[in-house]
Motif scaffolding. Sequence first.
Motif, PDB file in Angstrom:
ATOM      1  N   ASP A 186       0.813  -1.215   0.000  1.00  0.00           N
ATOM      2  CA  ASP A 186       0.000   0.000   0.000  1.00  0.00           C
ATOM      3  C   ASP A 186       0.849   1.268   0.000  1.00  0.00           C
ATOM      4  O   ASP A 186       0.365   2.333   0.380  1.00  0.00           O
ATOM      5  CB  ASP A 186      -0.927   0.022   1.237  1.00  0.00           C
ATOM      6  CG  ASP A 186      -2.046  -0.987   1.109  1.00  0.00           C
ATOM      7  OD1 ASP A 186      -2.251  -1.492  -0.005  1.00  0.00           O
ATOM      8  OD2 ASP A 186      -2.712  -1.270   2.119  1.00  0.00           O
ATOM      9  N   LYS A 187       2.090   1.159  -0.356  1.00  0.00           N
ATOM     10  CA  LYS A 187       2.993   2.309  -0.462  1.00  0.00           C
ATOM     11  C   LYS A 187       3.228   2.981   0.882  1.00  0.00           C
ATOM     12  O   LYS A 187       3.199   4.199   1.007  1.00  0.00           O
ATOM     13  CB  LYS A 187       2.450   3.327  -1.461  1.00  0.00           C
ATOM     14  CG  LYS A 187       3.541   4.247  -1.970  1.00  0.00           C
ATOM     15  CD  LYS A 187       3.138   4.973  -3.215  1.00  0.00           C
ATOM     16  CE  LYS A 187       4.356   5.762  -3.672  1.00  0.00           C
ATOM     17  NZ  LYS A 187       4.327   6.068  -5.076  1.00  0.00           N
ATOM     18  N   CYS A 188       3.434   2.203   1.889  1.00  0.00           N
ATOM     19  CA  CYS A 188       3.667   2.728   3.220  1.00  0.00           C
ATOM     20  C   CYS A 188       5.016   2.182   3.675  1.00  0.00           C
ATOM     21  O   CYS A 188       5.125   1.032   4.061  1.00  0.00           O
ATOM     22  CB  CYS A 188       2.529   2.263   4.125  1.00  0.00           C
ATOM     23  SG  CYS A 188       2.576   2.858   5.791  1.00  0.00           S
ATOM     24  N   LYS A 247       6.766   5.513   7.891  1.00  0.00           N
ATOM     25  CA  LYS A 247       5.336   5.787   7.866  1.00  0.00           C
ATOM     26  C   LYS A 247       4.576   4.640   8.529  1.00  0.00           C
ATOM     27  O   LYS A 247       3.600   4.858   9.252  1.00  0.00           O
ATOM     28  CB  LYS A 247       4.906   5.907   6.415  1.00  0.00           C
ATOM     29  CG  LYS A 247       3.731   6.800   6.190  1.00  0.00           C
ATOM     30  CD  LYS A 247       3.617   6.952   4.686  1.00  0.00           C
ATOM     31  CE  LYS A 247       2.524   7.862   4.260  1.00  0.00           C
ATOM     32  NZ  LYS A 247       2.381   7.789   2.800  1.00  0.00           N
ATOM     33  N   LYS A 274       2.098   5.304  11.416  1.00  0.00           N
ATOM     34  CA  LYS A 274       0.668   5.175  11.142  1.00  0.00           C
ATOM     35  C   LYS A 274       0.071   3.860  11.629  1.00  0.00           C
ATOM     36  O   LYS A 274      -1.136   3.773  11.836  1.00  0.00           O
ATOM     37  CB  LYS A 274       0.422   5.284   9.631  1.00  0.00           C
ATOM     38  CG  LYS A 274       0.563   6.682   9.112  1.00  0.00           C
ATOM     39  CD  LYS A 274      -0.012   6.732   7.723  1.00  0.00           C
ATOM     40  CE  LYS A 274      -0.721   8.032   7.476  1.00  0.00           C
ATOM     41  NZ  LYS A 274      -1.287   8.108   6.123  1.00  0.00           N
ATOM     42  N   ILE A 333      -4.774   7.095   0.101  1.00  0.00           N
ATOM     43  CA  ILE A 333      -4.199   8.212   0.847  1.00  0.00           C
ATOM     44  C   ILE A 333      -2.676   8.190   0.708  1.00  0.00           C
ATOM     45  O   ILE A 333      -2.034   9.216   0.509  1.00  0.00           O
ATOM     46  CB  ILE A 333      -4.604   8.128   2.337  1.00  0.00           C
ATOM     47  CG1 ILE A 333      -6.126   8.205   2.473  1.00  0.00           C
ATOM     48  CG2 ILE A 333      -3.921   9.203   3.154  1.00  0.00           C
ATOM     49  CD1 ILE A 333      -6.735   9.537   2.143  1.00  0.00           C
ATOM     50  N   ASN A 334      -2.095   6.988   0.792  1.00  0.00           N
ATOM     51  CA  ASN A 334      -0.647   6.879   0.655  1.00  0.00           C
ATOM     52  C   ASN A 334      -0.179   7.250  -0.739  1.00  0.00           C
ATOM     53  O   ASN A 334       0.982   7.574  -0.948  1.00  0.00           O
ATOM     54  CB  ASN A 334      -0.183   5.461   0.966  1.00  0.00           C
ATOM     55  CG  ASN A 334      -0.149   5.225   2.447  1.00  0.00           C
ATOM     56  OD1 ASN A 334       0.097   6.137   3.217  1.00  0.00           O
ATOM     57  ND2 ASN A 334      -0.404   3.997   2.849  1.00  0.00           N
ATOM     58  N   ARG A 335      -1.079   7.142  -1.715  1.00  0.00           N
ATOM     59  CA  ARG A 335      -0.726   7.513  -3.078  1.00  0.00           C
ATOM     60  C   ARG A 335      -1.129   8.943  -3.375  1.00  0.00           C
ATOM     61  O   ARG A 335      -1.238   9.342  -4.524  1.00  0.00           O
ATOM     62  CB  ARG A 335      -1.366   6.550  -4.061  1.00  0.00           C
ATOM     63  CG  ARG A 335      -0.677   5.210  -4.064  1.00  0.00           C
ATOM     64  CD  ARG A 335      -1.353   4.218  -4.992  1.00  0.00           C
ATOM     65  NE  ARG A 335      -0.500   3.055  -5.179  1.00  0.00           N
ATOM     66  CZ  ARG A 335      -0.316   2.112  -4.255  1.00  0.00           C
ATOM     67  NH1 ARG A 335      -0.934   2.195  -3.107  1.00  0.00           N
ATOM     68  NH2 ARG A 335       0.490   1.091  -4.489  1.00  0.00           N
ATOM     69  N   LYS A 336      -1.416   9.691  -2.298  1.00  0.00           N
ATOM     70  CA  LYS A 336      -1.697  11.125  -2.418  1.00  0.00           C
ATOM     71  C   LYS A 336      -2.962  11.421  -3.212  1.00  0.00           C
ATOM     72  O   LYS A 336      -3.086  12.473  -3.818  1.00  0.00           O
ATOM     73  CB  LYS A 336      -0.506  11.867  -3.062  1.00  0.00           C
ATOM     74  CG  LYS A 336       0.835  11.617  -2.392  1.00  0.00           C
ATOM     75  CD  LYS A 336       1.151  12.739  -1.428  1.00  0.00           C
ATOM     76  CE  LYS A 336       2.542  12.639  -0.827  1.00  0.00           C
ATOM     77  NZ  LYS A 336       2.897  11.400  -0.186  1.00  0.00           N
TER      78      LYS A 336
END
Lengths: 277, 352
Positions: free
Chosen positions: A176-178, A182, A186, B100-103
């Motif tokens: 999830d691109k975290c 982060k 989070k 949200i993480n991908r803006k």
Amino acid sequence: MNRKAGNVIANILKYGVLIIGALFTLMPFLWMILSAMKTNAEIRAIPPVFFPSKFSLENFTTAWKAAPFGRYLVNTLIVTVFNTIGVLITTILAAFAFARLNFPGKKVLLTLLLATMMIPSEMLLITNFITMTKLKWIDTYQAMIVPWLASVFYIYLLTQFFAQIPDALYLAAKVDKCRDFKYLIKIMIPINKGPITTITILNVISNWNSFVWPLLVTNSREMRVLSYGLVQFQTEEGSAYELIMAASCILVIPIMIMYLFLRKYIIEGVTQSGIKG
Amino acid sequence: MEIRIENLTKAYGDFKAIDNMNLTIADGDLVGLLGPSGCGKSTTLFMLAGLNKPTAGRIFFGEHEVTDIAPEDRGIGLVFQNYALYPHMTVEDNIMFPLINRKVPKNEARDRAYEMAKMVQLEGLMKRKPKALSGGQQQRVAIARALVKKPEVLLLDEPLSNLDAKLRVETREEIRRIQQEVKITTIFVTHDQEEAMSISDKIAVMEKGVLQQYEVPQKMYLNPGNLFVATFLGTPQINVFDAEVHDGKIYCAGNMLRSGCMVPDGSYKGGIRPESFNVTLLPSAPDAIRAEASHVRMTGRELQIRFNLGANEFRLLVHSDMQIGVGTPFYLTTREKQILLFGQDGKTVGKF
Ligand SMILES: Nc1ncnc2c1ncn2[C@@H]1O[C@H](COP(=O)(O)OP(=O)(O)OP(=O)(O)O)[C@@H](O)[C@H]1O
Ligand SMILES: [Mg+2]
């Protein structure tokens, strides 16, 4: 009928033991509060009297005026706040590294850290004091804050909590691109807010109550902390116990208030051993 | 998006979890990745996701090689066995998290999350925490979270294993429906062969890190490439027996099962599925084999009968109206093209 009677007896026993336990825990508190209201004669009376003859707050005002408690309070707050923030940062980052990241020497490092817990704290006092002197930090805030910025015990404790969080959560967050930091902010911290609150409270209390170290590294009145306020009622002519007790009350009240506010989290932190995914 | 796996290998020290795997998955297909526990299904999936680095080999999504691309840039959605929902966030926040993480702006993210929730039928649960959901609902949140960023590949690692039997069947149909609706290339890991066969366009069977066969479910069931695949698919299991071939005739413990087979003489492993027998109480053909039931189990729709030929034990299924009890003699023939022969290396030699 018989069974019912048995239940009643069991309950009486259970509550009896609990009440006795609670009394034992509360007694010193009660004694402190009551003594803070006694006169010097009453406190020295033999046999001791339990209740003061009249409930007056005079000792509190006397004690408050006897020393610059306002200044002490500010100092204690400064030391407590900065030290606790620092401790939280080091603890959370280190725990995350030990629980989540892979780096060479991780096991050895953790073992070494744990081994330092075997060193008696009195020994640390001496070496730390020498360090402070060499740094010319005596009589400064940083002398009271910096040496205790990392706690192996808290790191170990939080590492255990962090390690219980399933890997899948970390991998899911990655997809999830975290990224790591982060993820820590989070996911890990919110999930572990119970243990982190507990660590915060423990650290605040230990700062609040610490006595020997601040006494060692401060000289001037302006740098003293609250716990020092208690000593000055012990003079060569004897101890003014009623004032010590009044000052102790002043010292304890903020901690009690904090506890009442954070009670929910403290209990959560203590009981939260298994986290469901 | 077409997925192409080329010579993929993953080694842990000397141990090869995945050994030289080659596989091409057509755009829009749902592929069931099937195999026993520890065969490397998750490892394969995690390499496709980029969470695990291959020791050797390459992975292509469409025209692009993704072998060295980070997970978040591969355009994949991943669903874990235990769902891996963030326990402190509401359903809504969980589904919005990847956006949200991908803006993606918050309002748009919320709209897309609700759209997704509608598709997986989660409306009305958006403000709940995962703890307050049933297993099936959590599972759908995980799927919604995986799909909300509109990935081109959906990877599911045993997504149904935490559900009870009835819910499993419902949810797998649900997954199939969603997959067809989104038309997304999907890999579905499972160790349940029935699950794999019922919803997959194609099945890939693995054992010990080696891809055994990749085929359409029906074809694979009828034409297993080797003994492992034959035994892995189907319940009750295929009967495996010691077969002898003489002059084109297949024998089991002296009983002739089939004649006119073009196979060299010798010893083979034979395989025949429990449902591939014709059973009668009186001899139906001159070469019908006489047998006696040693166990009979009634399952409702059918009778499961066990019998022996020499040292080989067989199971067969007949309609439950047949009057067969323990010790009842009966006669059996085998259905055409239902006897499989495997060589000593396990490879399928033919079907007779
Ligand atoms: N980090 C690792 N180090 C060493 N061996 C590993 C590691 N991860 C997985 N393996 C091995 O690789 C093999 C494949 O594991 P994998 O998790 O892919 O199996 P699986 O097919 O998903 O099984 P299951 O159905 O039980 O989930 C197993 O034998 C496992 O022990
Ligand atoms: Mg697995």
